[in-house]
Write a protein that holds these residues in place. Structure first.
Motif, PDB file in Angstrom:
ATOM      1  N   GLY A   1       0.838  -1.193   0.000  1.00  0.00           N
ATOM      2  CA  GLY A   1       0.000   0.000   0.000  1.00  0.00           C
ATOM      3  C   GLY A   1       0.867   1.235   0.000  1.00  0.00           C
ATOM      4  O   GLY A   1       2.040   1.177   0.375  1.00  0.00           O
ATOM      5  N   PRO A   2       0.307   2.351  -0.406  1.00  0.00           N
ATOM      6  CA  PRO A   2       1.078   3.593  -0.449  1.00  0.00           C
ATOM      7  C   PRO A   2       1.614   3.984   0.921  1.00  0.00           C
ATOM      8  O   PRO A   2       1.032   3.644   1.951  1.00  0.00           O
ATOM      9  CB  PRO A   2       0.067   4.627  -0.941  1.00  0.00           C
ATOM     10  CG  PRO A   2      -1.046   3.859  -1.549  1.00  0.00           C
ATOM     11  CD  PRO A   2      -1.073   2.543  -0.850  1.00  0.00           C
TER      12      PRO A   2
ATOM     13  N   SER B   1       7.160  -3.687  -1.330  1.00  0.00           N
ATOM     14  CA  SER B   1       6.704  -2.874  -2.453  1.00  0.00           C
ATOM     15  C   SER B   1       5.713  -3.673  -3.285  1.00  0.00           C
ATOM     16  O   SER B   1       5.906  -4.877  -3.512  1.00  0.00           O
ATOM     17  CB  SER B   1       7.904  -2.486  -3.325  1.00  0.00           C
ATOM     18  OG  SER B   1       7.478  -1.982  -4.565  1.00  0.00           O
ATOM     19  N   ARG B   2       4.670  -3.006  -3.782  1.00  0.00           N
ATOM     20  CA  ARG B   2       3.688  -3.657  -4.664  1.00  0.00           C
ATOM     21  C   ARG B   2       4.355  -4.325  -5.861  1.00  0.00           C
ATOM     22  O   ARG B   2       3.895  -5.346  -6.336  1.00  0.00           O
ATOM     23  CB  ARG B   2       2.686  -2.624  -5.203  1.00  0.00           C
ATOM     24  CG  ARG B   2       1.843  -1.964  -4.183  1.00  0.00           C
ATOM     25  CD  ARG B   2       0.961  -0.901  -4.838  1.00  0.00           C
ATOM     26  NE  ARG B   2       1.664   0.343  -5.090  1.00  0.00           N
ATOM     27  CZ  ARG B   2       1.913   1.256  -4.169  1.00  0.00           C
ATOM     28  NH1 ARG B   2       1.519   1.079  -2.940  1.00  0.00           N
ATOM     29  NH2 ARG B   2       2.551   2.370  -4.472  1.00  0.00           N
TER      30      ARG B   2
ATOM     31  N   SER C   1      -0.742   7.969  -9.787  1.00  0.00           N
ATOM     32  CA  SER C   1      -1.719   6.913 -10.049  1.00  0.00           C
ATOM     33  C   SER C   1      -0.951   5.601 -10.009  1.00  0.00           C
ATOM     34  O   SER C   1       0.207   5.527 -10.416  1.00  0.00           O
ATOM     35  CB  SER C   1      -2.398   7.116 -11.399  1.00  0.00           C
ATOM     36  OG  SER C   1      -1.444   7.097 -12.428  1.00  0.00           O
ATOM     37  N   TYR C   2      -1.597   4.588  -9.503  1.00  0.00           N
ATOM     38  CA  TYR C   2      -0.943   3.293  -9.345  1.00  0.00           C
ATOM     39  C   TYR C   2      -1.572   2.274 -10.268  1.00  0.00           C
ATOM     40  O   TYR C   2      -2.786   2.265 -10.466  1.00  0.00           O
ATOM     41  CB  TYR C   2      -1.062   2.808  -7.890  1.00  0.00           C
ATOM     42  CG  TYR C   2      -0.319   3.686  -6.916  1.00  0.00           C
ATOM     43  CD1 TYR C   2       1.052   3.570  -6.776  1.00  0.00           C
ATOM     44  CD2 TYR C   2      -0.980   4.640  -6.151  1.00  0.00           C
ATOM     45  CE1 TYR C   2       1.751   4.382  -5.888  1.00  0.00           C
ATOM     46  CE2 TYR C   2      -0.289   5.453  -5.269  1.00  0.00           C
ATOM     47  CZ  TYR C   2       1.074   5.316  -5.143  1.00  0.00           C
ATOM     48  OH  TYR C   2       1.760   6.118  -4.272  1.00  0.00           O
ATOM     49  N   GLU C   3      -0.719   1.414 -10.821  1.00  0.00           N
ATOM     50  CA  GLU C   3      -1.225   0.338 -11.660  1.00  0.00           C
ATOM     51  C   GLU C   3      -1.977  -0.658 -10.797  1.00  0.00           C
ATOM     52  O   GLU C   3      -1.732  -0.786  -9.604  1.00  0.00           O
ATOM     53  CB  GLU C   3      -0.057  -0.377 -12.355  1.00  0.00           C
ATOM     54  CG  GLU C   3       0.646   0.474 -13.384  1.00  0.00           C
ATOM     55  CD  GLU C   3       1.781  -0.284 -14.064  1.00  0.00           C
ATOM     56  OE1 GLU C   3       1.723  -1.532 -14.108  1.00  0.00           O
ATOM     57  OE2 GLU C   3       2.703   0.386 -14.533  1.00  0.00           O
ATOM     58  N   LYS C   4      -2.880  -1.375 -11.449  1.00  0.00           N
ATOM     59  CA  LYS C   4      -3.630  -2.421 -10.760  1.00  0.00           C
ATOM     60  C   LYS C   4      -2.636  -3.457 -10.208  1.00  0.00           C
ATOM     61  O   LYS C   4      -1.694  -3.837 -10.888  1.00  0.00           O
ATOM     62  CB  LYS C   4      -4.593  -3.089 -11.739  1.00  0.00           C
ATOM     63  CG  LYS C   4      -5.464  -4.148 -11.116  1.00  0.00           C
ATOM     64  CD  LYS C   4      -6.420  -4.719 -12.158  1.00  0.00           C
ATOM     65  CE  LYS C   4      -7.326  -5.748 -11.556  1.00  0.00           C
ATOM     66  NZ  LYS C   4      -6.687  -7.011 -11.267  1.00  0.00           N
TER      67      LYS C   4
END
Length: 174
Positions: free
Chosen positions: A10-11, A91-92, A139-142
């Motif tokens: 998560g951010p 990290s995502r 903006s974050y990628e899916k």
């Protein structure tokens, strides 16, 4: 017993470290410490490494996964994953590193609306207002993950901790 991995993503500022700190004594799990080129603070207990030492360990395949964020290097050591439940903040972009190596991997994406996130980031005071605004406009990628679970962290701390523990208990029973 097998190795079960719960990845926390998560951010920055959504409360990942706060949730983890508040559940440590309430669930039986291995809370995997990260290696970071940042000195630990009251929010996180990590292994501190100078950048040169980090790069030597990385070159010698010490880590399962590494990434760079906010001018720091982060890594998860291969020997830090134990039998049973392992909880790791990562990290995502590094979810696949774990999914390639382990069968039972669950990813919990911690989220928070932008107004609450802005307040938390300002209160934390690690970044300037300009840096916070830049972060909020990203903006974050899916997120791509085999077992993705969304967790909205918008309640008071005790309620969020209770819901988070319930979620972890359900995953552990799976």
């Amino acid at each position: 017993m097998s190795k079960k991995i719960i990845l926390i993503v998560g951010p920055s500022g959504v409360g990942k470290d706060t949730l983890l700190k508040n559940i440590k004594n309430k669930i039986k799990a291995n809370f995997v410490k990260r290696y970071i080129t940042r000195v630990p603070d009251e929010n996180e207990s990590n292994y501190f490494l100078q950048e040169e030492a980090f790069k030597i360990l990385e070159k010698n395949n010490f880590f399962i996964s590494t990434w760079n964020a906010h001018n720091n290097f982060y890594g998860i050591a291969k020997n830090s994953i134990l039998e049973g439940l392992n909880i790791i903040s990562i990290s995502r972009a590094k979810i696949k590193d774990f999914e390639k190596q382990y069968q039972k991997v669950y990813t919990i994406n911690i989220t928070l609306n932008k107004n609450d996130l802005k307040q938390r980031l300002e209160k934390r005071a690690r970044e300037s207002i300009e840096e916070i605004e830049k972060r909020l406009s990203r903006s974050y990628e899916k997120i791509e993950a085999r077992n993705l679970i969304e967790f909205e962290n918008n309640k008071n701390l005790s309620e969020s901790v209770e819901e988070f523990l319930k979620l972890l208990g359900q995953i552990n029973e799976d």
